[in-house]
Design a protein around this motif. Structure first.
Motif, PDB file in Angstrom:
ATOM      1  N   VAL A 183       6.882 -31.969  77.699  1.00 16.00           N
ATOM      2  CA  VAL A 183       7.298 -31.968  79.101  1.00 16.00           C
ATOM      3  C   VAL A 183       8.426 -30.951  79.274  1.00 16.00           C
ATOM      4  O   VAL A 183       8.347 -30.059  80.106  1.00 16.00           O
ATOM      5  CB  VAL A 183       7.737 -33.370  79.567  1.00 16.00           C
ATOM      6  CG1 VAL A 183       8.320 -33.326  80.975  1.00 16.00           C
ATOM      7  CG2 VAL A 183       6.570 -34.350  79.494  1.00 16.00           C
ATOM      8  N   LEU A 184       9.484 -31.087  78.474  1.00 20.18           N
ATOM      9  CA  LEU A 184      10.565 -30.101  78.491  1.00 20.18           C
ATOM     10  C   LEU A 184      10.393 -29.050  77.392  1.00 20.18           C
ATOM     11  O   LEU A 184      10.760 -27.898  77.572  1.00 20.18           O
ATOM     12  CB  LEU A 184      11.927 -30.784  78.365  1.00 20.18           C
ATOM     13  CG  LEU A 184      12.399 -31.451  79.653  1.00 20.18           C
ATOM     14  CD1 LEU A 184      13.496 -32.457  79.372  1.00 20.18           C
ATOM     15  CD2 LEU A 184      12.879 -30.406  80.642  1.00 20.18           C
ATOM     16  N   ALA A 185       9.870 -29.474  76.275  1.00 13.02           N
ATOM     17  CA  ALA A 185       9.614 -28.539  75.166  1.00 13.02           C
ATOM     18  C   ALA A 185       8.344 -28.972  74.450  1.00 13.02           C
ATOM     19  O   ALA A 185       8.062 -30.163  74.345  1.00 13.02           O
ATOM     20  CB  ALA A 185      10.790 -28.518  74.199  1.00 13.02           C
ATOM     21  N   GLN A 186       7.607 -28.000  73.989  1.00 10.36           N
ATOM     22  CA  GLN A 186       6.353 -28.299  73.301  1.00 10.36           C
ATOM     23  C   GLN A 186       6.627 -28.713  71.861  1.00 10.36           C
ATOM     24  O   GLN A 186       7.361 -28.037  71.141  1.00 10.36           O
ATOM     25  CB  GLN A 186       5.436 -27.081  73.336  1.00 10.36           C
ATOM     26  CG  GLN A 186       4.974 -26.761  74.732  1.00 10.36           C
ATOM     27  CD  GLN A 186       4.103 -25.527  74.792  1.00 10.36           C
ATOM     28  OE1 GLN A 186       3.797 -24.907  73.788  1.00 10.36           O
ATOM     29  NE2 GLN A 186       3.692 -25.164  76.002  1.00 10.36           N
ATOM     30  N   TRP A 187       6.051 -29.823  71.479  1.00  9.99           N
ATOM     31  CA  TRP A 187       6.106 -30.265  70.083  1.00  9.99           C
ATOM     32  C   TRP A 187       4.751 -29.958  69.494  1.00  9.99           C
ATOM     33  O   TRP A 187       3.737 -30.506  69.927  1.00  9.99           O
ATOM     34  CB  TRP A 187       6.428 -31.746  70.002  1.00  9.99           C
ATOM     35  CG  TRP A 187       6.548 -32.226  68.591  1.00  9.99           C
ATOM     36  CD1 TRP A 187       7.418 -31.774  67.639  1.00  9.99           C
ATOM     37  CD2 TRP A 187       5.784 -33.255  67.977  1.00  9.99           C
ATOM     38  NE1 TRP A 187       7.231 -32.454  66.461  1.00  9.99           N
ATOM     39  CE2 TRP A 187       6.233 -33.377  66.640  1.00  9.99           C
ATOM     40  CE3 TRP A 187       4.757 -34.085  68.414  1.00  9.99           C
ATOM     41  CZ2 TRP A 187       5.696 -34.289  65.750  1.00  9.99           C
ATOM     42  CZ3 TRP A 187       4.223 -35.001  67.521  1.00  9.99           C
ATOM     43  CH2 TRP A 187       4.701 -35.099  66.204  1.00  9.99           C
ATOM     44  N   GLU A 188       4.718 -29.048  68.511  1.00 12.30           N
ATOM     45  CA  GLU A 188       3.460 -28.517  68.014  1.00 12.30           C
ATOM     46  C   GLU A 188       3.379 -28.517  66.488  1.00 12.30           C
ATOM     47  O   GLU A 188       3.329 -27.468  65.860  1.00 12.30           O
ATOM     48  CB  GLU A 188       3.279 -27.086  68.526  1.00 12.30           C
ATOM     49  CG  GLU A 188       3.275 -26.969  70.036  1.00 12.30           C
ATOM     50  CD  GLU A 188       3.121 -25.534  70.506  1.00 12.30           C
ATOM     51  OE1 GLU A 188       3.829 -24.650  69.979  1.00 12.30           O
ATOM     52  OE2 GLU A 188       2.289 -25.310  71.390  1.00 12.30           O
ATOM     53  N   PRO A 189       3.342 -29.684  65.858  1.00 11.22           N
ATOM     54  CA  PRO A 189       3.253 -29.674  64.393  1.00 11.22           C
ATOM     55  C   PRO A 189       1.968 -29.039  63.876  1.00 11.22           C
ATOM     56  O   PRO A 189       1.989 -28.339  62.862  1.00 11.22           O
ATOM     57  CB  PRO A 189       3.366 -31.151  64.007  1.00 11.22           C
ATOM     58  CG  PRO A 189       3.026 -31.907  65.236  1.00 11.22           C
ATOM     59  CD  PRO A 189       3.407 -31.042  66.397  1.00 11.22           C
ATOM     60  N   GLU A 190       0.854 -29.264  64.560  1.00  9.07           N
ATOM     61  CA  GLU A 190      -0.404 -28.667  64.099  1.00  9.07           C
ATOM     62  C   GLU A 190      -0.331 -27.140  64.145  1.00  9.07           C
ATOM     63  O   GLU A 190      -0.766 -26.462  63.203  1.00  9.07           O
ATOM     64  CB  GLU A 190      -1.584 -29.180  64.934  1.00  9.07           C
ATOM     65  CG  GLU A 190      -1.950 -30.623  64.640  1.00  9.07           C
ATOM     66  CD  GLU A 190      -1.139 -31.646  65.442  1.00  9.07           C
ATOM     67  OE1 GLU A 190      -1.438 -32.848  65.305  1.00  9.07           O
ATOM     68  OE2 GLU A 190      -0.215 -31.277  66.181  1.00  9.07           O
ATOM     69  N   ALA A 191       0.208 -26.593  65.214  1.00  9.92           N
ATOM     70  CA  ALA A 191       0.335 -25.137  65.326  1.00  9.92           C
ATOM     71  C   ALA A 191       1.263 -24.587  64.245  1.00  9.92           C
ATOM     72  O   ALA A 191       0.991 -23.525  63.668  1.00  9.92           O
ATOM     73  CB  ALA A 191       0.845 -24.746  66.714  1.00  9.92           C
TER      74      ALA A 191
END
Length: 136
Positions: A12-20
């Motif tokens: 919402v405010l920052a992307q959380w992207e462990p897979e990326a």
């Protein structure tokens, strides 16, 4: 008139992207195997519920020696999974605050990762009140 806005943080405010992050680190095929063989998101949920991030991550790494380096990176490299801001969200939060709209966060986060997140995205320090799963 709006009196308060409740914000989630991740994606919402920052992307959380462990897979990326893991795709960049070890490649998509190896990452798919890692996520299929190791319950990383279950581990993360226990951290969100208040378990110590370092201890929890390293304990899981000990149970999966073939993936231990990659699992430890979940903790050690966590800031690299949370770098990208969601366009316009921080500006909206600050505009609401400028109009004296109360802004609170309601989010699943580990205690350590929340503090790291505030260092990466200072707008996360702007909430009038926080409801963070690890603290509740």
């Amino acid at each position: 008139m709006v009196q308060a806005v409740v914000w989630d943080i991740g994606n919402v405010l920052a992307q959380w992207e462990p897979e990326a992050y893991y795709d960049r680190l070890i490649g998509p095929e190896k990452r798919k195997r890692l996520f299929a063989e190791v319950p990383l998101h279950d581990m993360n949920e226990s951290i969100d519920l208040g378990q110590d991030s370092l201890q929890t991550t390293y304990a899981l790494a000990a149970k999966h020696p073939e993936w231990s380096d990659e699992i430890r990176r979940w903790h050690d490299d966590w800031p690299q999974t949370f770098q990208k801001a969601v366009d316009g969200s921080a500006e909206l939060l600050l505009a609401l605050k400028a109009r004296n709209v109360r802004c609170v966060s309601l989010t699943n986060f580990g205690a350590t990762s929340m503090e790291l997140a505030k260092g990466i995205h200072p707008v996360l320090k702007e909430f009038d009140q926080e409801f963070i799963s690890a603290h509740l």
